[in-house]
Design a protein around this motif. Sequence first.
Motif, short mmCIF file in Angstrom:
data_model
loop_
_atom_site.label_atom_id
_atom_site.label_comp_id
_atom_site.label_asym_id
_atom_site.label_seq_id
_atom_site.Cartn_x
_atom_site.Cartn_y
_atom_site.Cartn_z
N UNK A 10 11.50 6.27 -4.71
CA UNK A 10 10.61 7.19 -5.42
C UNK A 10 11.18 8.60 -5.50
N UNK A 11 11.91 9.01 -4.45
CA UNK A 11 12.43 10.38 -4.39
C UNK A 11 13.91 10.38 -4.00
N UNK A 12 14.79 9.84 -4.84
CA UNK A 12 16.22 9.76 -4.47
C UNK A 12 16.89 11.12 -4.31
N UNK A 13 16.54 12.07 -5.17
CA UNK A 13 17.16 13.40 -5.09
C UNK A 13 16.76 14.11 -3.81
N UNK A 14 15.51 13.94 -3.40
CA UNK A 14 15.05 14.56 -2.15
C UNK A 14 15.84 14.01 -0.96
N UNK A 15 16.17 12.74 -1.00
CA UNK A 15 16.98 12.16 0.07
C UNK A 15 18.37 12.79 0.09
N UNK A 16 18.94 12.97 -1.09
CA UNK A 16 20.28 13.55 -1.16
C UNK A 16 20.29 15.00 -0.66
N UNK A 17 19.23 15.73 -0.91
CA UNK A 17 19.18 17.14 -0.52
C UNK A 17 18.91 17.34 0.96
N UNK A 18 18.59 16.27 1.67
CA UNK A 18 18.29 16.37 3.09
C UNK A 18 19.59 16.53 3.88
N UNK A 19 19.71 17.57 4.72
CA UNK A 19 20.95 17.75 5.49
C UNK A 19 21.24 16.59 6.44
N UNK A 20 20.20 15.89 6.89
CA UNK A 20 20.41 14.74 7.77
C UNK A 20 21.19 13.65 7.04
N UNK B 190 0.84 -1.20 0.00
CA UNK B 190 0.00 0.00 0.00
C UNK B 190 0.87 1.25 0.00
N UNK B 191 1.91 1.23 0.82
CA UNK B 191 2.85 2.35 0.86
C UNK B 191 3.52 2.53 -0.50
N UNK B 192 3.86 1.42 -1.13
CA UNK B 192 4.49 1.48 -2.45
C UNK B 192 3.56 2.13 -3.47
N UNK B 193 2.28 1.77 -3.43
CA UNK B 193 1.32 2.35 -4.37
C UNK B 193 1.12 3.84 -4.11
N UNK B 194 1.09 4.23 -2.84
CA UNK B 194 0.92 5.65 -2.51
C UNK B 194 2.11 6.46 -2.99
N UNK B 195 3.32 5.97 -2.73
CA UNK B 195 4.52 6.69 -3.16
C UNK B 195 4.64 6.72 -4.68
N UNK B 196 4.21 5.66 -5.33
CA UNK B 196 4.23 5.64 -6.79
C UNK B 196 3.30 6.70 -7.36
N UNK B 197 2.14 6.85 -6.74
CA UNK B 197 1.19 7.87 -7.20
C UNK B 197 1.73 9.27 -6.94
N UNK C 31 4.65 9.92 -9.40
CA UNK C 31 4.32 9.82 -10.81
C UNK C 31 5.09 8.74 -11.54
N UNK C 32 5.77 7.87 -10.78
CA UNK C 32 6.53 6.78 -11.38
C UNK C 32 5.72 5.49 -11.30
N UNK C 33 5.38 4.88 -12.44
CA UNK C 33 4.62 3.63 -12.39
C UNK C 33 5.45 2.49 -11.80
N UNK C 34 4.78 1.57 -11.15
CA UNK C 34 5.46 0.42 -10.56
C UNK C 34 5.81 -0.58 -11.66
N UNK C 35 7.09 -0.91 -11.76
CA UNK C 35 7.54 -1.86 -12.77
C UNK C 35 7.26 -3.28 -12.28
N UNK C 36 6.44 -4.02 -13.01
CA UNK C 36 6.11 -5.39 -12.62
C UNK C 36 5.78 -6.23 -13.84
N UNK C 37 6.04 -7.51 -13.72
CA UNK C 37 5.71 -8.46 -14.78
C UNK C 37 4.41 -9.21 -14.48
N UNK C 38 3.78 -8.88 -13.37
CA UNK C 38 2.54 -9.55 -12.99
C UNK C 38 1.36 -9.01 -13.80
N UNK C 39 0.41 -9.89 -14.01
CA UNK C 39 -0.83 -9.47 -14.66
C UNK C 39 -1.65 -8.63 -13.69
N UNK C 40 -2.46 -7.71 -14.20
CA UNK C 40 -3.33 -6.92 -13.30
C UNK C 40 -4.21 -7.83 -12.45
#
Length: 297
Positions: free
Chosen positions: A265-275, A74-81, A84-93
């Motif tokens: 989902x947000x690698x650049x945002x992680x890099x920009x974090x001072x923490x 569920x978290x993965x689907x929320x972050x994907x939305x 704006x990055x679709x989830x890459x999967x080989x599974x059928x809907x």
Amino acid sequence: SGDADVLGMPGWLKTIFLDVGLGMIIFTCQLGQLTTQVNASHCMIDFINNYFALFTLYVAMTIEFSGVMHSSYLIQNILSALSGKPIQTNEEPKTGFTFAFFWGRVLMSLAILGFSLAVIVAALFQGKTMMVVKYPGVPNGASVFLFFLLCSIVGMLEGMQIAFFAVAKLPADERGTSLFGRKTCDLLFKGNGQNLPGFMIGRQLTVVASFFIVASITSMNIQPGSGDNIFGVSDGAQAFLNLGFHAAVVATIIASITWQLAASAFPIAFLNNPVTYILLCFALFLEWTGLCAGAWV
């Protein structure tokens, strides 16, 4: 351990290695994780060419099939939305029974996660964990804060690992879009690139140490049958909670998977974090101390 004679060590050294747990932390990190990770990275086929690896795979697949951790989907689907990055999967809907079975396990996982988190927070506020035994001077409220702080630190380190590898393939001018983003990338990728594996060693040491402390914070200190069970559950349920599986669920989802998905989902945002920059410096310092230098062998 202060009165026991351990290899003739002085009291202060026994306190550091046994009471604080530095010895077990280094042992677990060095032999239980870093060595196997290094071997697996160099001998991938040989590492999995045995029945124990197959057994481990089946155990992991069984746990995934059980749905206990399905709230992470569920978290993965929320972050994907959000990204704006679709989830890459080989599974059928998923349709029909498959759809209902999947989301049913997601709801079950959310219920388990919510209950597990409630147990931890209630036990900490009521002083019913091993925290009051190992660290009696720490107030209950501080234990709750420390729990979430350590989960956040572990989560940041888990996410940083994902983000660093995600941006490693990007051009240097696209890796960081802020002051701390550029400082992080300059430090991480400077020279011959030794700081990236160095971070992995320091990161692993920090994660292991944090989880040892989290284990002390979340371990239940309730004797079944004493009439002091958390939320008034049965003695059998309390005995099960004393095993610590509820803490494993919370730590895995909240302190690990969620942060990894967010970093993906947000690698650049992680890099920009001072923490991120602060934790990178700390991890490199731990690697510099040589506590786990044996991993380089």
